[in-house]
Scaffold this active site. Structure first.
Site, PDB file in Angstrom:
ATOM      1  N   ARG A 102      14.534 -21.594  16.285  1.00 32.99           N
ATOM      2  CA  ARG A 102      15.035 -21.463  14.971  1.00 32.99           C
ATOM      3  C   ARG A 102      17.129 -21.472  15.359  1.00 32.99           C
ATOM      4  O   ARG A 102      17.145 -22.006  14.148  1.00 32.99           O
ATOM      5  CB  ARG A 102      14.413 -20.202  14.150  1.00 32.99           C
ATOM      6  CG  ARG A 102      13.311 -19.986  13.399  1.00 32.99           C
ATOM      7  CD  ARG A 102      13.023 -19.453  13.503  1.00 32.99           C
ATOM      8  NE  ARG A 102      13.053 -17.949  14.561  1.00 32.99           N
ATOM      9  CZ  ARG A 102      11.828 -17.434  14.402  1.00 32.99           C
ATOM     10  NH1 ARG A 102      10.833 -17.144  13.400  1.00 32.99           N
ATOM     11  NH2 ARG A 102      11.587 -16.318  16.074  1.00 32.99           N
ATOM     12  N   GLU A 162      10.145  -7.099  24.681  1.00 27.76           N
ATOM     13  CA  GLU A 162       9.428  -5.541  24.060  1.00 27.76           C
ATOM     14  C   GLU A 162       8.804  -5.856  25.056  1.00 27.76           C
ATOM     15  O   GLU A 162       7.838  -4.429  25.634  1.00 27.76           O
ATOM     16  CB  GLU A 162       9.114  -5.865  22.587  1.00 27.76           C
ATOM     17  CG  GLU A 162       9.507  -4.798  22.458  1.00 27.76           C
ATOM     18  CD  GLU A 162       9.361  -4.685  20.708  1.00 27.76           C
ATOM     19  OE1 GLU A 162       9.649  -5.571  19.882  1.00 27.76           O
ATOM     20  OE2 GLU A 162       8.785  -3.750  20.355  1.00 27.76           O
TER      21      GLU A 162
END
Ligand code: AMP
Length: 172
Positions: free
Chosen positions: A58, A95
């Protein structure tokens, strides 16, 4: 224009507990997309930038039109194995598990001023990895610009000492 109205929240994507900020609804809105690019261009225009570096994927959609407006070059920062020439790489923690980002070794010259652009700042881990890549190649990090900042994840703290700018901040 309030860009919050064109950003869609998708709960539990890609995994349970994540509130995913979907910008496809912003991108398809011609006025919102132009407005976003114009604001980021305005922020960057007096910073003496030599290159915009966009983070896959993006960051390409946002960074490339800003580079075009500023009349500077665009540098893609890509996931492992996708850049064809010699690369500098960095491994960083996500994460869950880790990831690798790469930049072409000849992306810019020593001392060039490079601005990083991505869609969203969460923990700041991705952006910090990109800053380190640029510095490994002896570039000067100007800062990083985002559309969205998830303030509760404290990315700004992780990136302390760098100029960080975002158009919209969320606290949940
Ligand atoms: P971080 O390294 O934690 O700052 O994560 C930033 C990267 O992950 C960016 O490239 C974002 O596009 C993506 N990302 C992280 N969290 C979200 C979220 N809640 N919604 C959309 N994208 C996200």
């Amino acid at each position: 224009m309030d860009l919050r109205n064109v950003i869609r929240n998708i709960p539990d994507f890609p995994v349970k507990g994540i509130q995913f900020k979907d910008i496809t609804t912003l991108l398809k809105d011609k006025d919102a997309y132009r407005y976003t690019i114009d604001l980021l261009t305005e922020h960057c225009k007096n910073l003496k930038i030599d290159f915009i570096a966009g983070i896959e994927a993006r960051g390409f959609i946002i960074g490339a039109p800003v580079a075009y407006n500023l009349k500077v070059g665009f540098i893609p920062i890509r996931k492992e194995g996708r850049l064809p020439y010699q690369v500098e790489k960095i491994t960083y923690q996500l994460e869950y598990g880790e990831s690798i980002l790469e930049i072409h070794k000849d992306a810019f010259q020593k001392g060039n001023r490079v601005m990083v652009i991505d869609d969203l700042l969460a923990t700041g881990g991705t952006t910090l990895a990109v800053f380190k890549l640029i510095e490994k190649l002896q570039g000067k990090v100007v800062g990083a610009d985002f559309i969205i900042e998830l303030e509760m994840l404290k990315g700004r703290e992780k990136l302390k000492g760098y100029e960080i700018y975002s158009l919209i901040k969320y606290n949940i």
